[in-house]
Design an enzyme around this catalytic site. Structure first.
Site, PDB file in Angstrom:
ATOM      1  N   ILE A  26      51.260  30.880  32.881  1.00 35.12           N
ATOM      2  CA  ILE A  26      51.659  30.548  34.280  1.00 35.12           C
ATOM      3  C   ILE A  26      50.306  29.475  34.907  1.00 35.12           C
ATOM      4  CG2 ILE A  26      53.006  32.108  35.059  1.00 35.12           C
ATOM      5  CD1 ILE A  26      50.866  33.790  36.060  1.00 35.12           C
ATOM      6  N   GLY A  27      49.225  29.404  34.211  1.00 33.89           N
ATOM      7  CA  GLY A  27      48.110  28.364  34.780  1.00 33.89           C
ATOM      8  C   GLY A  27      47.075  28.460  33.886  1.00 33.89           C
ATOM      9  N   SER A  32      39.534  29.806  31.736  1.00 34.46           N
ATOM     10  CA  SER A  32      40.508  30.843  31.421  1.00 34.46           C
ATOM     11  C   SER A  32      42.061  30.284  31.324  1.00 34.46           C
ATOM     12  CB  SER A  32      40.699  31.677  32.871  1.00 34.46           C
ATOM     13  OG  SER A  32      41.080  30.831  33.737  1.00 34.46           O
ATOM     14  N   VAL A  34      46.066  31.901  32.365  1.00 31.28           N
ATOM     15  CA  VAL A  34      46.547  32.885  33.053  1.00 31.28           C
ATOM     16  C   VAL A  34      48.107  32.931  32.667  1.00 31.28           C
ATOM     17  CG1 VAL A  34      47.233  33.667  35.221  1.00 31.28           C
ATOM     18  CG2 VAL A  34      45.045  32.391  35.054  1.00 31.28           C
ATOM     19  N   ASP A 142      35.150  29.380  48.244  1.00 30.22           N
ATOM     20  CA  ASP A 142      35.973  28.230  47.696  1.00 30.22           C
ATOM     21  C   ASP A 142      37.491  28.490  48.290  1.00 30.22           C
ATOM     22  OD1 ASP A 142      36.648  26.331  45.978  1.00 30.22           O
ATOM     23  OD2 ASP A 142      36.810  27.468  44.279  1.00 30.22           O
TER      24      ASP A 142
HETATM   25  P1  ATP Z   1      38.746  27.037  37.523  1.00 28.57           P
HETATM   26  O1  ATP Z   1      38.518  28.091  36.687  1.00 28.57           O
HETATM   27  O2  ATP Z   1      38.590  25.522  37.124  1.00 28.57           O
HETATM   28  O3  ATP Z   1      38.196  27.121  38.900  1.00 28.57           O
HETATM   29  P2  ATP Z   1      40.898  28.423  38.991  1.00 28.57           P
HETATM   30  O4  ATP Z   1      39.902  29.194  39.419  1.00 28.57           O
HETATM   31  O5  ATP Z   1      42.043  27.744  39.653  1.00 28.57           O
HETATM   32  O6  ATP Z   1      40.344  27.073  37.890  1.00 28.57           O
HETATM   33  P3  ATP Z   1      42.366  30.502  37.490  1.00 28.57           P
HETATM   34  O7  ATP Z   1      41.588  31.252  38.666  1.00 28.57           O
HETATM   35  O8  ATP Z   1      42.160  30.952  36.155  1.00 28.57           O
HETATM   36  O9  ATP Z   1      41.826  29.034  37.484  1.00 28.57           O
HETATM   37  O10 ATP Z   1      43.735  30.244  37.877  1.00 28.57           O
HETATM   38  C1  ATP Z   1      44.325  29.105  36.934  1.00 28.57           C
HETATM   39  C2  ATP Z   1      45.752  29.042  37.558  1.00 28.57           C
HETATM   40  O11 ATP Z   1      46.562  30.260  37.344  1.00 28.57           O
HETATM   41  C3  ATP Z   1      46.035  29.036  39.105  1.00 28.57           C
HETATM   42  O12 ATP Z   1      46.065  27.753  39.471  1.00 28.57           O
HETATM   43  C4  ATP Z   1      47.268  29.561  39.306  1.00 28.57           C
HETATM   44  O13 ATP Z   1      48.446  28.598  39.167  1.00 28.57           O
HETATM   45  C5  ATP Z   1      47.591  30.497  38.164  1.00 28.57           C
HETATM   46  N1  ATP Z   1      47.270  32.052  38.758  1.00 28.57           N
HETATM   47  C6  ATP Z   1      45.946  32.233  38.936  1.00 28.57           C
HETATM   48  N2  ATP Z   1      45.968  33.851  39.271  1.00 28.57           N
HETATM   49  C7  ATP Z   1      47.358  33.857  39.623  1.00 28.57           C
HETATM   50  C8  ATP Z   1      48.130  35.016  40.279  1.00 28.57           C
HETATM   51  N3  ATP Z   1      47.477  36.365  40.603  1.00 28.57           N
HETATM   52  N4  ATP Z   1      49.387  35.243  40.115  1.00 28.57           N
HETATM   53  C9  ATP Z   1      49.941  33.807  39.821  1.00 28.57           C
HETATM   54  N5  ATP Z   1      49.438  32.776  39.364  1.00 28.57           N
HETATM   55  C10 ATP Z   1      48.064  32.708  39.361  1.00 28.57           C
END
Ligand code: ATP
Length: 343
Positions: A26-27, A32, A34, A142
């Site tokens: 989903i991301g 990472s 997700v 952030d």
């Molecule tokens: P970076 O590591 O570059 O700062 P990030 O912190 O946005 O990126 P993640 O926290 O790994 O990276 O999240 C990546 C994506 O996954 C997010 O942009 C979001 O679309 C999805 N995502 C993260 N957490 C959730 C959640 N709890 N529920 C639904 N989607 C999520």
């Protein structure tokens, strides 16, 4: 399940992690991926953040450990909940509350500014989350539209604690530049030590401007120009923004941190007056010694219930660390996995 052939095969090929059945991605973030996953017993949907340990340098490890320890102490209806952390030889899994309604940045970019009512409801929930975090000395650092997620029922969940930090005192000065430049406060651009709560407040001002107008207050083609705009606090509020909302934005986006609205001033502003907060923002102070006694009895009872539940789970085979491969860091987060909807 340990003896079930399909389960074992799914575990080997990564279609299952612990009790979670893994589905599509989903991301993805810098370190990472997700994935959507389901708890095999409760059927709850979760977001499974998968990190490849071999790709984490020492700085990324430090940030990750801060992310986990901040999230461990947060339990609020508008903050993504960390249910569990699992560790395998090469991977780390963060089991997170799933927010399936997309993020605020995507919504604003595709649908434009929010209606005034939607702004109030969204902002009030972010404010509630930030007040709660600051009360327990967690600074997000952030805050941006990409990190404000919606659940499928439209509730707000503040996410991504990768740059968060815990301070021992709200007046502790911080010195690491964190976050995204368009949301960064003037003191960050000036390379000064800063107060964490004030930079979160500034980012909320930027977020509110973005929600109300559909555009960012500080925009520039180069980082140097952006820096100058922010340091000089140069932004233009369209005249059609309602007066009470203009006053709130101007109260937040003040160049000097000491002049900026505090969270409590935002909560009491005219613009938010009609918003009913459906949950308590701060744990109430015990009103009397008797209330204190009743609260402590309630806590004892809760501990007894937790102990009983722990025993029942152990009978079912949930025994925490298993063979050194899976680490269940928080019993209560795990237990919450089955109770999200009712919280
Ligand atoms: P970076 O590591 O570059 O700062 P990030 O912190 O946005 O990126 P993640 O926290 O790994 O990276 O999240 C990546 C994506 O996954 C997010 O942009 C979001 O679309 C999805 N995502 C993260 N957490 C959730 C959640 N709890 N529920 C639904 N989607 C999520």
């Amino acid at each position: 399940m340990c003896k079930d052939e399909k389960t074992i095969k799914d575990l080997i090929i990564g279609r299952r992690v612990g009790f979670y059945k893994v589905r599509g991605e989903i991301g993805c973030g810098t370190f990472s991926r997700v994935k959507l996953a389901f708890h095999a017993l409760t059927k709850d949907k979760v977001a499974l953040k998968v990190l490849d340990k071999t790709r984490l340098d020492s700085q990324a490890q430090r940030l990750l450990s801060k992310e986990i320890s901040s999230m461990e102490c947060l339990q609020h209806p508008n903050v993504v909940c960390l249910y569990e952390v699992m560790e395998k030889p090469s991977r780390l899994y963060l089991v997170l509350e799933y927010a399936g309604g997309g993020d605020l940045h995507n919504r604003l970019s595709t649908q434009g500014k929010l209606s005034e009512n939607a702004c109030k409801i969204t902002f009030a929930q972010i404010l509630s989350a930030i007040k709660y975090m600051h009360n327990i000395n967690v600074i997000h650092r952030d805050l941006k539209a990409e990190n404000v997620l919606f659940t499928s029922s439209g509730c707000i969940k503040v996410a991504d604690f990768g740059f968060s930090t815990q301070v021992s005192n709200r007046n502790d000065a911080l010195d690491t530049f964190c976050g995204s430049p368009p949301y960064a406060a003037p003191e960050l651009f000036r390379d000064e030590c800063y107060l964490g709560a004030s930079v979160d407040v500034w980012a909320m001002g930027v977020l509110l401007f973005f929600m109300v107008t559909g555009t960012m207050p500080f925009r520039a083609e180069t980082m140097g120009k952006l820096r100058r705009c922010v340091i000089e606090c140069e932004y233009t509020l369209p005249p059609w923004v309602p007066g009470p909302c203009q006053r709130l934005i101007r109260g937040i986006l003040k160049e000097a941190p000491a002049d900026r609205y505090a969270v409590d001033q935002m909560l009491g502003c005219d613009w938010l007056l009609p918003v009913q907060f459906p949950w308590t923002l701060v744990p109430p102070e015990p009103a009397s010694p008797l209330q204190g006694l009743l609260d402590s009895e309630r806590r004892d009872l809760e501990e007894e219930v937790e102990e009983e539940v722990r025993g029942l789970l152990e009978e079912l085979g949930f025994t925490g660390p298993q063979g050194g491969t899976l680490v269940l860091i928080s019993f209560s987060f795990f237990f919450n996995a089955g109770t999200t909807a009712s919280r």
